[in-house]
Design an enzyme around this catalytic site. Structure first.
Site, short mmCIF file in Angstrom:
data_model
loop_
_atom_site.label_atom_id
_atom_site.label_comp_id
_atom_site.label_asym_id
_atom_site.label_seq_id
_atom_site.Cartn_x
_atom_site.Cartn_y
_atom_site.Cartn_z
N PRO A 2 0.83 -1.21 0.00
CG PRO A 2 -0.03 -1.05 2.15
CD PRO A 2 0.61 -2.02 1.20
CD GLU A 3 2.10 3.99 -4.38
OE1 GLU A 3 2.34 5.21 -4.29
OE2 GLU A 3 2.20 3.35 -5.44
CG HIS A 104 -3.86 -15.87 7.55
ND1 HIS A 104 -2.62 -16.47 7.63
CD2 HIS A 104 -4.56 -16.55 6.62
CE1 HIS A 104 -2.56 -17.47 6.76
NE2 HIS A 104 -3.72 -17.54 6.14
CE LYS A 166 20.49 13.30 -3.69
NZ LYS A 166 21.59 12.36 -3.40
#
Length: 300
Positions: A2-3, A104, A166
């Site tokens: 999940p974000e 679970h 960078k």
């Protein structure tokens, strides 16, 4: 996995059940998940009030009256089942099948307001820990973690500071949790598209020779916050993976402009481009070659 908006969806679903309530009984059904539970886990929680429930990147943090923080991470398949006021709901429901009643369900929190919060994790990649609130940012979970992408920390100036000199591809830099914490693949693809930036452009290209943020750096910061805020309001990105607090499905995926749309026409008005996919560090990147060219001068 999940974000950030999905984790925020879960946080909002847990908050009414947990904040202001005490843990009356904590049932721990196995010694570990991804990592072992902390010593005397149930004993240290029982009797403690949840003062607040917050989020740091993709972690959930329940501040306790003891001065400790219950740190929770969902991993890949972790989810919470909330039973309260005679109703049961699952904020942040995943595409993976629920592991079945009890099979679970690894931790069950009984709360003084009558609510029951059950943590289910079929793959057991999630984890829980207890960390003192004092110095939590230097703890093993958060030490070296970057700035939050929501709020005032993320700005064009912050991007310039983090990305200066960078040559790392822009997408990789945005996914580096040591720089910006909590950004994931879906939202980085969407933000880069909306900003007209190529995912392989050097991160340092958003910084001028004098170290100042470019106009695109300012816009990228705004767009990242905008995309995340839209997803949070919609209840998360992936319709098949997550549900909102009331059990209805999130719809932000219907507004995806490039993610998972390889071969489809670009949605930008007047653009004749086709959404393409490339692989960066083993992950799929979706973009429009017309709207996001390597040469910024061609960006729409």
């Amino acid at each position: 996995m999940p974000e950030l908006p999905e984790v925020e969806t879960v946080r909002r679903g847990l908050e009414p059940a947990m904040v202001g309530a005490r843990f009356t009984k904590v049932v721990q059904r196995r010694p570990d998940l991804r990592f072992p539970f902390p010593e005397r886990f149930s004993e240290r929680l029982e009797g403690q009030e949840v003062r607040s429930l917050s989020r740091r990147a993709k972690y959930l943090l329940a501040d306790l009256s003891s001065g400790e923080v219950l740190v929770m991470h969902l991993g890949m398949s972790g989810r919470f089942l909330v039973t309260m006021d005679g109703a049961t709901r699952m904020p942040g429901e995943f595409h993976h099948e629920h592991g079945g009643a009890g099979a679970h369900d690894h931790v069950v929190f009984g709360l003084s307001n009558g609510a029951t919060v059950t943590y289910n994790d079929a793959r057991r990649f999630g984890f829980m820990d207890l960390v003192p609130r004092a110095g939590i940012e230097s703890s093993k979970h958060f030490a070296g973690m970057g700035i939050e992408p929501l709020g005032n920390e993320l700005s064009g100036e912050a991007i310039a500071r983090l990305f200066m000199a960078k040559r790392t591809p822009l997408k990789a830099a945005l996914l580096d949790q040591r720089l910006i914490a909590g950004l994931g693949n879906i939202y980085v693809c969407e933000a880069l598209f909306r900003t007209g930036l190529h995912p392989e452009a050097p991160a340092g290209s958003l910084v001028t020779k004098t170290g100042e943020p470019t106009e695109k750096a300012h816009r990228l910061a705004d767009i990242i916050r905008e995309v995340l805020a839209e997803a949070v309001e919609a209840g998360g990105s992936t319709l098949r993976d997550h549900a909102q607090v009331d059990g209805s499905l999130g719809y932000f995926q219907h507004s995806f402009r490039v993610y998972d749309r390889e071969g489809e026409p670009c949605v930008t008005p007047g653009c004749a481009g086709t959404v393409a996919r490339l692989v960066q560090s083993g992950r799929s990147t979706f973009y429009c070659p017309e709207c996001q060219p390597h040469s910024p001068s061609k960006a729409r």
